[in-house]
Design an enzyme around this catalytic site. Structure first.
Site, PDB file in Angstrom:
ATOM      1  N   ASP A 244       3.237  -4.307   8.974  1.00  0.00           N
ATOM      2  CA  ASP A 244       1.709  -3.212   9.036  1.00  0.00           C
ATOM      3  C   ASP A 244       0.347  -4.277   8.615  1.00  0.00           C
ATOM      4  OD1 ASP A 244      -0.985  -2.129   8.131  1.00  0.00           O
ATOM      5  OD2 ASP A 244       0.308  -0.509   6.694  1.00  0.00           O
TER       6      ASP A 244
ATOM      7  N   PHE B  37       0.791  -1.111   0.550  1.00  0.00           N
ATOM      8  CA  PHE B  37      -0.234   0.057   0.062  1.00  0.00           C
ATOM      9  C   PHE B  37       0.828   1.179   0.301  1.00  0.00           C
ATOM     10  CE2 PHE B  37      -2.484   3.322   2.053  1.00  0.00           C
ATOM     11  CZ  PHE B  37      -4.174   2.762   1.277  1.00  0.00           C
TER      12      PHE B  37
ATOM     13  N   LYS C   8     -11.190  -1.404   9.642  1.00  0.00           N
ATOM     14  CA  LYS C   8     -11.708  -2.143   8.628  1.00  0.00           C
ATOM     15  C   LYS C   8     -12.067  -3.192   9.508  1.00  0.00           C
ATOM     16  CE  LYS C   8      -7.614  -0.948   5.725  1.00  0.00           C
ATOM     17  NZ  LYS C   8      -7.936  -0.685   4.880  1.00  0.00           N
TER      18      LYS C   8
HETATM   19  C1  LIG Z   1      -1.449  -1.959   4.575  1.00  0.00           C
HETATM   20  C2  LIG Z   1      -2.874  -0.727   4.185  1.00  0.00           C
HETATM   21  N1  LIG Z   1      -1.422   0.338   5.232  1.00  0.00           N
HETATM   22  C3  LIG Z   1      -2.112   1.937   5.292  1.00  0.00           C
HETATM   23  C4  LIG Z   1      -2.867   2.366   5.214  1.00  0.00           C
HETATM   24  C5  LIG Z   1      -3.443   4.118   5.326  1.00  0.00           C
HETATM   25  O1  LIG Z   1      -3.594   4.145   6.444  1.00  0.00           O
HETATM   26  P1  LIG Z   1      -4.718   5.456   7.123  1.00  0.00           P
HETATM   27  O2  LIG Z   1      -4.871   4.986   8.177  1.00  0.00           O
HETATM   28  O3  LIG Z   1      -3.181   6.098   7.877  1.00  0.00           O
HETATM   29  O4  LIG Z   1      -5.208   6.389   5.727  1.00  0.00           O
HETATM   30  C6  LIG Z   1      -4.264   1.655   4.509  1.00  0.00           C
HETATM   31  C7  LIG Z   1      -5.747   2.185   3.834  1.00  0.00           C
HETATM   32  O5  LIG Z   1      -6.105   0.715   3.975  1.00  0.00           O
HETATM   33  C8  LIG Z   1      -3.557  -0.688   3.912  1.00  0.00           C
HETATM   34  O6  LIG Z   1      -4.976  -1.108   3.489  1.00  0.00           O
END
Ligand SMILES: Cc1ncc(COP(=O)(O)O)c(C=O)c1O
Length: 432
Positions: free
Chosen positions: A217, A135, A243
């Site tokens: 992550d 991402f 989510k």
């Molecule tokens: C793997 C991943 N990391 C980070 C994020 C985005 O994070 P944030 O909450 O900082 O917008 C997402 C958003 O869908 C994601 O899928």
């Protein structure tokens, strides 16, 4: 084609039977779904009765207690991050003080990657290993952290390349640890597009063998895949709550820091990471909390955090192991239906088929994925499109059943059969 059709009575009966035998089926009544088939819980989970109640309670506390809410509400707002951390810990397999609810995923990547880059000496390898299917925000944040330390991101951010455009091989991650000068490996638990689940244990073990720190992550796995971060010795992790945790758009995120790193100076320090007992002494010297709480920056956003108390209640009541079990059953069922019913229309499965390599969603690939996702939305099935050819379908176990999955496949088959999708624009725009 009839026995391939999704609507044969035998298929409908089987799906209904599976719903009847599902011990989690009743949880669906606890959610308000914005549409008949809400299959987008890996983007934004829906509201539950408990989340709404927790939010309303916080609002009432604000109305009735004002500033006193920080100490007199139940739980006191002052301790929200830590109390939520305690409840998040079992979902990621951590000790309660290794987790805290704070910030956003991207900010937490900034502070944790920055923190651990700072633990590396000038003589240590300071490259960060990521992959080319990540991402994007992860790369943006890591590149910024490298730049801030005078390290050229083009030289220090190393990408493991996908062999097939869908997945990343663990062996390739391990080989890259030897090929490049790496100080930190930072990988997703589940790839946002294909839904591949990574082998966190092996990646961490191999990283540690080489004196490399391992961070993850977990945005696409928290609340649907159980983790064992502490026992695997993972150094740090981040995730979001909007989510599979259903805490609402922009809800407070979470982070984990292994206890052996307590005391390490946070890269983005703020007063909320101060030792709680003396925080209000307002000392100009930062005495950090001896827990993961040290990586908080600002005061907890109470209205963005309260719903998480409520939504976690449901996750714990359902039990994360049972959630994972049902998730695997649902995704296996969907994959089988794609093979049997949708493949004659040019659909294929872009998600690994082995349960141990599958997260909570399924990528259905089709050259018309964008227009199909638009047509599906207009007919009551909420999915999302991911470039270049993926319809991402998430049968979230707390509110999606087997008959829902079958209905979704019936609908997609009908849209493909009569080519209804051709009425839509071919170009994506805005949020997909
Ligand atoms: C793997 C991943 N990391 C980070 C994020 C985005 O994070 P944030 O909450 O900082 O917008 C997402 C958003 O869908 C994601 O899928």
């Amino acid at each position: 084609m009839d026995e391939q059709s999704a609507s044969t009575p035998a298929r409908v009966e089987e799906a209904q039977q599976r719903d009847e035998n599902d011990s989690l089926a009743a949880f669906a009544t606890r959610f308000d779904l914005p549409d008949d088939l809400y299959l987008d819980g890996n983007s934004l989970g829906p509201v539950s009765d408990t989340a709404e109640e927790a939010l309303t309670d916080a609002l009432e506390q604000w109305r009735e207690q004002g500033i006193r809410g920080w100490s007199e509400s139940d739980p006191p707002w002052f301790w929200y991050g830590e109390r939520l951390g305690e409840q998040l810990a079992p979902l990621v397999g951590a000790d309660p003080d290794e987790c805290v609810a704070t910030g956003t995923t991207t900010v937490n990547i900034h502070t944790l990657v920055g923190t651990f880059l700072d633990t590396l000496d000038e003589s240590d390898p300071r490259g960060v290993l990521v992959n080319d299917l990540d991402f994007p925000t992860d790369h943006y944040a890591i590149r910024a952290q490298l730049r801030q330390r005078g390290l050229d991101p083009d030289e220090h951010l190393h990408l493991v390349e996908s062999r097939d455009g869908r997945t990343i091989e663990t062996d390739d991650i391990v080989d890259a640890m030897d090929e490049y000068e790496i100080g930190i490996v930072f990988m997703p638990s589940v790839l946002y597009r294909s839904g591949q689940l990574f082998d966190i244990e092996t990646i961490t073990r191999e990283a540690h063998r080489r004196d490399i720190l391992a961070g993850f992550d977990l945005a696409h796995s928290v609340g649907v895949v159980p983790h064992n971060l502490s026992s695997h010795g993972v150094d740090f992790a981040v995730w979001c709550s909007y989510k599979y945790l259903n805490a609402g758009p922009g809800a407070v995120a979470g982070l984990y820091v292994n206890e052996r790193h307590f005391g390490t100076t946070p890269a983005l320090a703020g007063w909320w990471g101060h030792e709680k007992e003396t925080q209000f002494d307002m000392n100009l010297t930062f005495t950090q909390a001896e827990t993961a709480g040290a990586w908080q920056i600002s005061a907890v956003p109470i209205l963005n955090a309260a719903p998480l108390f409520g939504s976690l209640e449901l996750v714990h009541e359902a039990d994360i192991e049972r959630i994972r079990e049902k998730s695997l059953e649902l995704t296996a069922y969907l994959i089988d239906l794609v093979d049997e019913v949708l493949s004659p229309y040019g659909c294929s499965v872009g998600t690994p088929r082995e349960p141990a390599r599958r997260g909570g969603h399924v990528a259905i690939e089709h050259p018309e994925a964008y227009r199909l996702s638009q047509a599906l939305r207009d007919h009551g099935a909420i999915v999302d499109f991911r470039q270049p050819n993926v319809v991402r379908v998430c049968p979230a176990p707390l509110y999606v059943g087997f008959e829902d999955v079958l209905e979704f496949v019936q609908l997609l088959a009908a849209i493909l059969e009569d080519e209804r999708y051709t009425a839509y624009d071919t170009e994506p725009s805005g949020v997909t």
